[in-house]
Enzyme design. Sequence first.
Site, PDB file in Angstrom:
ATOM      1  N   ASP A 209       0.830  -1.202   0.000  1.00  0.00           N
ATOM      2  CA  ASP A 209       0.000   0.000   0.000  1.00  0.00           C
ATOM      3  C   ASP A 209       0.874   1.265   0.000  1.00  0.00           C
ATOM      4  O   ASP A 209       1.868   1.329   0.736  1.00  0.00           O
ATOM      5  CB  ASP A 209      -0.882  -0.014   1.259  1.00  0.00           C
ATOM      6  CG  ASP A 209      -1.933   1.068   1.237  1.00  0.00           C
ATOM      7  OD1 ASP A 209      -2.704   1.103   0.262  1.00  0.00           O
ATOM      8  OD2 ASP A 209      -1.989   1.874   2.183  1.00  0.00           O
ATOM      9  N   GLU A 265       1.918  -0.606  -4.996  1.00  0.00           N
ATOM     10  CA  GLU A 265       0.990   0.453  -5.414  1.00  0.00           C
ATOM     11  C   GLU A 265       1.841   1.711  -5.503  1.00  0.00           C
ATOM     12  O   GLU A 265       2.154   2.339  -4.489  1.00  0.00           O
ATOM     13  CB  GLU A 265      -0.133   0.652  -4.391  1.00  0.00           C
ATOM     14  CG  GLU A 265      -1.148   1.662  -4.893  1.00  0.00           C
ATOM     15  CD  GLU A 265      -1.911   2.402  -3.806  1.00  0.00           C
ATOM     16  OE1 GLU A 265      -3.020   2.851  -4.080  1.00  0.00           O
ATOM     17  OE2 GLU A 265      -1.382   2.568  -2.678  1.00  0.00           O
TER      18      GLU A 265
HETATM   19  C1  NOJ Z   1      -4.373   2.930  -1.128  1.00  0.00           C
HETATM   20  C2  NOJ Z   1      -5.486   1.979  -0.872  1.00  0.00           C
HETATM   21  O1  NOJ Z   1      -5.728   1.214  -2.021  1.00  0.00           O
HETATM   22  C3  NOJ Z   1      -6.665   2.833  -0.465  1.00  0.00           C
HETATM   23  O2  NOJ Z   1      -7.858   2.101  -0.440  1.00  0.00           O
HETATM   24  C4  NOJ Z   1      -6.353   3.465   0.863  1.00  0.00           C
HETATM   25  O3  NOJ Z   1      -7.382   4.364   1.194  1.00  0.00           O
HETATM   26  C5  NOJ Z   1      -5.038   4.237   0.826  1.00  0.00           C
HETATM   27  N1  NOJ Z   1      -4.003   3.537   0.122  1.00  0.00           N
HETATM   28  C6  NOJ Z   1      -4.546   4.514   2.219  1.00  0.00           C
HETATM   29  O4  NOJ Z   1      -4.115   3.332   2.832  1.00  0.00           O
END
Ligand code: NOJ
Length: 547
Positions: A209, A265
């Site tokens: 993440d 990500e």
């Molecule tokens: C990316 C995640 O996919 C999302 O759902 C989340 O709100 C943010 N990161 C914060 O963790």
Amino acid sequence: MTEPTPWWRHAVVYQIYIRSFADSDGDGVGDIAGIRSRLPYLRDLGVDAIWINPWYPSPMVDGGYDVADYRAIDPAFGTMDEALAFIDDVHAHGLRILLDIVPNHTSDQHPWFQEALASPPGSPARARYLFREGKGPGGDQPPTDWPSVFGGPAWTRVIGSDGRPGQWYLHLFAPEQPDLDWSDPEVADEFDSILRFWYDRGVDGFRIDVAHGLVKDRSFPDLHGSSPKSLVHPGPYWDQEGVHDIYRRWRAVADDYGDRPFVGEVFVSSAERLARYVRPDELHTAFDFRFLQAGWDAARLRNEIDDNLHSMGPVGAPATWVLSNHDQARHVTRFGRPRTADVGVVESAGERVAPPPSSDIELGRRRARAALLLQLALPGTAYLYQGEELGLEEVEDLPEAVLQDPTWRRSGHTIRGRDGARVPLPWSGSEPPFGFGPPGTTPWLPQPESWRDRTVEAESRDPDSVLALYRAALRLRREHLGFRGDGMAWLPAPDQVLRFDRPGGLETVVNLGPEPIQLPAGRPVLLASVPLPESGDLPPDTAVWLG
Ligand code: NOJ
């Protein structure tokens, strides 16, 4: 003897938003037992692996991305025993499992943050997070002018032990998600240990993440109104050089266990910047969100594909293609809008944009079918988001009273957020909960009545359904020799047509223009995104695979 290609270099991974996949006990929230009962469905769909959004204990302020304990399971989802039996069962179905690791921030309910609140400024407990003194008289201004991704300032002030306002702490997301300080050795050690904890329990890899956000510019410069317009722009807290040291360290941990891929990500400004995350001693893969953001536009798609492959090639990493996830408006809806590149709901998990214009869902669905053949024909790995195999659209008319995304609250109820992509799946039957849970279940977000035609059961009966297309496409991708080999080459084609072949011999033609085009003669059609006309032409918004 040549080494076999590692599975993750060409895998199709199915993303499970656990709260919305399948609910075994009727509390309205999906759970591990629900996923377990659907493993045969996933195996038969033809994917290689699943990625599960966070399943750890969490106050659920941000759908589980506020983790209170990284080594346990939230009771709403099940128990650790269930999780372990589930991991075994995933493997018994010939699938692999990736978990979601959240290293940028914890929940404010995590014991570390509670300890930090109870400890004085300058203490080791506070050093795990980013506590700073405020500016101005009495320190009552935030330390910087940085905005939170979900709206409002990225700093919140705490009350000191004397009962008076004290230091501020950084939270790039919600106030309930305090950012960790990755320069504290204890933080780095803890995450090594969390990775090992799950590897030791059979987990095959991790989605990371906010992988581009862990390191902050320690001079804490103000943005002075030059606020990053979205997460893809560089800033004092995105894409800082120090993140690469973290991933080198993580890669060494993963390598102790063999082939356990990471997928980052990563929102950065260019494909070249993205490629720096997947250098040989860092992450294995990283999502290409620029492909997702290209819309239904041949020139932009061709550009993003070229940029990605040209950047990934030199570092030896496979591309990672994705069209939808739990943070973006579903692509059926995006592709039906007048401007298909408008991500619309919450761009890049945080960019706040005006309410989207209406969408022609049937057009969007037709384009989404064609986009699948494009995505699966490209070399590299592909991620599918639960429900896209049913052609589900974004639910844009959820009642305000049910909205849970923190964006809704933090934007002062002006931006609805991402719940419309998170509505529980329809499995069977003709009325809600559509088999999502036992009869009588009230799903945590209401499902549209129209989904009676989009259940797994209904689509399984229809040879022309979106589900039938996904099953056929995934089978071919797995079995047909045409997909073998790395790389691709563009073939001559009109401007609004994407045409390319793969070294194994597969040819793909995607018509994004308004007119039918002639298909090359003499090549058998392996699969078309919609039934082709007698003429043998390729109609608008249609794709084919040629053998
Ligand atoms: C990316 C995640 O996919 C999302 O759902 C989340 O709100 C943010 N990161 C914060 O963790």
